[in-house]
Design an enzyme around this catalytic site. Structure first.
Site, mmCIF file in Angstrom:
data_model
loop_
_atom_site.group_PDB
_atom_site.id
_atom_site.type_symbol
_atom_site.label_atom_id
_atom_site.label_comp_id
_atom_site.label_asym_id
_atom_site.label_seq_id
_atom_site.Cartn_x
_atom_site.Cartn_y
_atom_site.Cartn_z
ATOM 1 N N SER A 6 -8.307 -4.905 4.338
ATOM 2 C CA SER A 6 -8.702 -4.557 3.331
ATOM 3 C C SER A 6 -9.040 -5.896 2.356
ATOM 4 O O SER A 6 -8.787 -6.087 1.232
ATOM 5 C CB SER A 6 -7.909 -3.728 2.434
ATOM 6 O OG SER A 6 -7.674 -2.681 3.286
ATOM 7 N N ASP A 28 0.875 -1.194 0.024
ATOM 8 C CA ASP A 28 0.146 -0.133 0.074
ATOM 9 C C ASP A 28 0.800 1.385 0.085
ATOM 10 O O ASP A 28 1.974 1.283 0.425
ATOM 11 C CB ASP A 28 -0.923 0.028 1.075
ATOM 12 C CG ASP A 28 -2.149 0.868 1.269
ATOM 13 O OD1 ASP A 28 -2.379 1.482 0.189
ATOM 14 O OD2 ASP A 28 -2.552 1.233 2.302
ATOM 15 N N ARG A 38 1.823 -4.676 6.039
ATOM 16 C CA ARG A 38 1.212 -3.794 5.361
ATOM 17 C C ARG A 38 1.961 -2.545 5.593
ATOM 18 O O ARG A 38 2.219 -1.989 6.454
ATOM 19 C CB ARG A 38 -0.215 -3.437 5.827
ATOM 20 C CG ARG A 38 -0.915 -2.573 4.901
ATOM 21 C CD ARG A 38 -2.505 -2.434 5.311
ATOM 22 N NE ARG A 38 -3.016 -1.424 4.325
ATOM 23 C CZ ARG A 38 -4.360 -1.570 3.711
ATOM 24 N NH1 ARG A 38 -5.061 -2.432 4.292
ATOM 25 N NH2 ARG A 38 -4.762 -0.870 2.844
ATOM 26 N N ARG A 65 -11.563 2.189 -9.552
ATOM 27 C CA ARG A 65 -10.569 3.349 -9.647
ATOM 28 C C ARG A 65 -10.666 3.730 -11.070
ATOM 29 O O ARG A 65 -11.171 3.288 -11.762
ATOM 30 C CB ARG A 65 -8.878 2.936 -9.405
ATOM 31 C CG ARG A 65 -8.797 2.550 -8.199
ATOM 32 C CD ARG A 65 -7.388 2.038 -7.793
ATOM 33 N NE ARG A 65 -7.136 1.947 -6.282
ATOM 34 C CZ ARG A 65 -5.992 2.140 -5.793
ATOM 35 N NH1 ARG A 65 -5.047 2.608 -6.169
ATOM 36 N NH2 ARG A 65 -6.123 1.845 -4.435
ATOM 37 N N LEU A 98 10.642 -20.936 -3.970
ATOM 38 C CA LEU A 98 9.679 -20.240 -3.471
ATOM 39 C C LEU A 98 8.417 -19.839 -4.260
ATOM 40 O O LEU A 98 8.444 -20.172 -5.578
ATOM 41 C CB LEU A 98 10.201 -18.725 -3.392
ATOM 42 C CG LEU A 98 9.199 -17.496 -3.125
ATOM 43 C CD1 LEU A 98 8.998 -17.389 -1.634
ATOM 44 C CD2 LEU A 98 9.888 -16.058 -3.609
ATOM 45 N N ARG A 118 0.159 7.536 -2.686
ATOM 46 C CA ARG A 118 0.679 8.770 -1.885
ATOM 47 C C ARG A 118 2.338 9.131 -2.034
ATOM 48 O O ARG A 118 2.741 9.981 -1.996
ATOM 49 C CB ARG A 118 0.395 8.429 -0.113
ATOM 50 C CG ARG A 118 -1.018 8.581 0.075
ATOM 51 C CD ARG A 118 -1.266 8.103 1.317
ATOM 52 N NE ARG A 118 -1.629 6.559 1.130
ATOM 53 C CZ ARG A 118 -1.675 5.679 2.029
ATOM 54 N NH1 ARG A 118 -1.639 6.003 3.092
ATOM 55 N NH2 ARG A 118 -1.940 4.568 1.705
ATOM 56 N N TRP A 119 3.238 7.898 -2.264
ATOM 57 C CA TRP A 119 4.272 8.121 -2.702
ATOM 58 C C TRP A 119 4.629 8.942 -3.715
ATOM 59 O O TRP A 119 5.422 9.859 -3.637
ATOM 60 C CB TRP A 119 4.981 6.654 -3.119
ATOM 61 C CG TRP A 119 6.591 6.672 -3.164
ATOM 62 C CD1 TRP A 119 7.630 6.538 -2.331
ATOM 63 C CD2 TRP A 119 7.247 6.819 -4.547
ATOM 64 N NE1 TRP A 119 8.838 6.581 -2.917
ATOM 65 C CE2 TRP A 119 8.620 6.780 -4.171
ATOM 66 C CE3 TRP A 119 6.589 6.971 -5.730
ATOM 67 C CZ2 TRP A 119 9.708 7.178 -5.298
ATOM 68 C CZ3 TRP A 119 7.398 7.475 -6.800
ATOM 69 C CH2 TRP A 119 8.739 7.316 -6.559
ATOM 70 N N ARG A 174 -5.417 -2.096 8.204
ATOM 71 C CA ARG A 174 -6.594 -2.837 8.169
ATOM 72 C C ARG A 174 -6.199 -3.927 7.165
ATOM 73 O O ARG A 174 -5.233 -3.736 6.384
ATOM 74 C CB ARG A 174 -7.743 -2.026 7.482
ATOM 75 C CG ARG A 174 -7.447 -1.261 6.385
ATOM 76 C CD ARG A 174 -8.415 -0.294 5.794
ATOM 77 N NE ARG A 174 -8.065 0.651 4.907
ATOM 78 C CZ ARG A 174 -7.869 1.886 5.076
ATOM 79 N NH1 ARG A 174 -7.691 2.292 6.256
ATOM 80 N NH2 ARG A 174 -7.301 2.647 4.053
ATOM 81 N N GLU A 226 0.251 -12.899 12.102
ATOM 82 C CA GLU A 226 1.001 -12.050 13.025
ATOM 83 C C GLU A 226 0.860 -10.866 11.844
ATOM 84 O O GLU A 226 0.776 -10.852 10.586
ATOM 85 C CB GLU A 226 2.178 -12.399 13.329
ATOM 86 C CG GLU A 226 2.182 -13.219 14.300
ATOM 87 C CD GLU A 226 1.762 -12.928 15.802
ATOM 88 O OE1 GLU A 226 1.624 -11.805 16.129
ATOM 89 O OE2 GLU A 226 1.132 -13.889 16.467
ATOM 90 N N HIS A 258 3.136 3.300 -8.923
ATOM 91 C CA HIS A 258 2.847 1.877 -9.224
ATOM 92 C C HIS A 258 4.180 1.305 -10.131
ATOM 93 O O HIS A 258 4.551 0.235 -9.706
ATOM 94 C CB HIS A 258 1.739 1.553 -10.164
ATOM 95 C CG HIS A 258 0.237 2.087 -9.426
ATOM 96 N ND1 HIS A 258 0.218 1.447 -8.117
ATOM 97 C CD2 HIS A 258 -0.854 2.813 -9.836
ATOM 98 C CE1 HIS A 258 -1.243 2.127 -7.613
ATOM 99 N NE2 HIS A 258 -1.557 2.961 -8.794
ATOM 100 N N SER A 312 -6.918 -5.574 -6.085
ATOM 101 C CA SER A 312 -8.261 -6.145 -5.591
ATOM 102 C C SER A 312 -9.609 -6.069 -6.245
ATOM 103 O O SER A 312 -9.480 -5.075 -7.123
ATOM 104 C CB SER A 312 -8.593 -5.544 -3.960
ATOM 105 O OG SER A 312 -8.898 -3.985 -4.218
HETATM 106 C C1 FPP Z 1 -1.744 0.344 -3.247
HETATM 107 O O1 FPP Z 1 -1.402 1.584 -3.192
HETATM 108 C C2 FPP Z 1 -1.355 -0.617 -4.280
HETATM 109 C C3 FPP Z 1 -2.113 -1.106 -5.355
HETATM 110 C C4 FPP Z 1 -3.464 -0.888 -5.589
HETATM 111 C C5 FPP Z 1 -1.147 -1.797 -6.462
HETATM 112 C C6 FPP Z 1 -0.303 -2.561 -6.418
HETATM 113 C C7 FPP Z 1 0.859 -2.682 -7.601
HETATM 114 C C8 FPP Z 1 1.998 -2.868 -7.417
HETATM 115 C C9 FPP Z 1 2.836 -2.890 -6.167
HETATM 116 C C10 FPP Z 1 2.872 -2.671 -8.629
HETATM 117 C C11 FPP Z 1 2.267 -3.630 -9.759
HETATM 118 C C12 FPP Z 1 2.272 -5.203 -9.418
HETATM 119 C C13 FPP Z 1 1.741 -6.021 -10.348
HETATM 120 C C14 FPP Z 1 2.138 -7.496 -10.093
HETATM 121 C C15 FPP Z 1 0.633 -5.648 -10.956
HETATM 122 P P1 FPP Z 1 -2.270 2.663 -3.584
HETATM 123 O O2 FPP Z 1 -2.565 2.967 -5.353
HETATM 124 O O3 FPP Z 1 -3.672 2.403 -2.919
HETATM 125 O O4 FPP Z 1 -1.588 3.889 -2.994
HETATM 126 P P2 FPP Z 1 -2.462 5.018 -2.228
HETATM 127 O O5 FPP Z 1 -3.259 4.370 -0.894
HETATM 128 O O6 FPP Z 1 -1.390 5.844 -1.602
HETATM 129 O O7 FPP Z 1 -3.261 5.903 -3.006
#
Ligand code: FPP
Length: 257
Positions: free
Chosen positions: A205, A29, A197, A80, A140, A33-34, A203, A216, A46, A74
């Site tokens: 989610s 997550d 997380r 989105r 793995l 924001r990053w 949470r 844990e 992303h 998810s």
């Molecule tokens: C949550 O951050 C992240 C996601 C919904 C996507 C996760 C995807 C990757 C880590 C890279 C892609 C990898 C694959 C295999 C598709 P957010 O966007 O909800 O961040 P925010 O809460 O700060 O807006």
């Protein structure tokens, strides 16, 4: 994009953690924001998140984990903006196309959990290829939760059992936890010992709702693109210090593993 999953590095155990979990789940997550903090578009977060994922797979191999499950998309993420959904689909394709060879060489078995029917045929074909080509690997197991939802997974399992009962193939009294677990996407996979997380949110989610019953949790105050080997070690060290009682009392419980 260069792959960092080379499979060439020697085994490198985590320096702080004394006991390594068998199965770690990660809620990746904070990509948005990053990016926002740097004035960048969300897709850049992303993209950097994908790089962090590559490094995490490498570290999981080095640490000797057996299973790593990553929450990549998810079922709720379909809500989105359409461009962001397309970007995430593109990143999944990029990950499989660019990294499958190296993952295979490193002994990584790829497994995908979540609904396939809503995905486009080219993505379904790529996911099937990744699973087929890596099926016999044992180092793995990388479980990619894509178009995944824990509640939906539980409902599908309940429906499958109900169909067996309706068809006369199954007695309701025969249904127990083990049988139920075998109808989940994760059938045969041990429950996650540890769920990490990032981003500071605390949470689940809809991630591994059934499987996380005795996991844990470690919540890290960094965004996913900043997750690195050191952050992973921090989470493993915290896990090592936990006492897992599984409903028993301290005198009966062993320290984790
Ligand atoms: C949550 O951050 C992240 C996601 C919904 C996507 C996760 C995807 C990757 C880590 C890279 C892609 C990898 C694959 C295999 C598709 P957010 O966007 O909800 O961040 P925010 O809460 O700060 O807006």
């Amino acid at each position: 994009m260069p792959s960092i999953i080379s499979g060439e590095r020697p085994f490198e155990a985590p320096s702080h953690a004394t006991c390594v979990p068998t199965h770690v789940g990660i809620i990746m997550d904070g990509n948005g924001r990053w990016a926002a903090r740097r004035g960048l578009p969300r897709i850049e977060g992303h993209r950097r998140g994908l790089e962090a994922l590559r490094a995490t797979v490498r570290a999981a191999i080095d640490f000797g984990l057996d299973y790593l499950t990553v929450y990549s998309f998810s079922m709720e993420n379909w809500n989105r903006p359409i461009e962001e959904v397309a970007d995430l689909m593109g990143l999944l394709k990029r990950f499989i196309r660019n990294d499958l060879k190296a993952l295979n060489k490193s002994g990584v078995k790829v497994k995908v959990i979540g609904g396939r029917n809503d995905l486009k045929p080219d993505i379904r074909a790529l996911l099937a290829e990744a699973e087929d080509r890596t099926r016999s690997n044992t180092r793995l197991t990388l479980i990619v939760a894509f178009n995944y939802g824990g509640r939906q997974e539980i409902v599908a399992a309940a429906r499958a059992l109900a169909e067996d009962v309706a068809a006369g193939r199954l007695e309701p009294s025969a249904i127990d936890e083990n049988m139920f677990a075998q109808r989940l996407d994760t059938a045969g996979v041990p429950d996650p010992d540890l769920i990490i997380r990032t981003s500071g949110e605390q949470r689940l989610s809809n991630f591994l709702m059934w499987q996380a019953a005795y996991s844990e949790f470690v919540f890290l105050p960094i965004h996913w693109p900043d997750f690195d080997r050191q952050a992973f070690e921090t989470a493993l060290a915290e896990f090592s210090a936990r006492e897992r009682r599984f409903g028993r009392v301290t005198a009966q419980a062993q320290k984790v593993r």
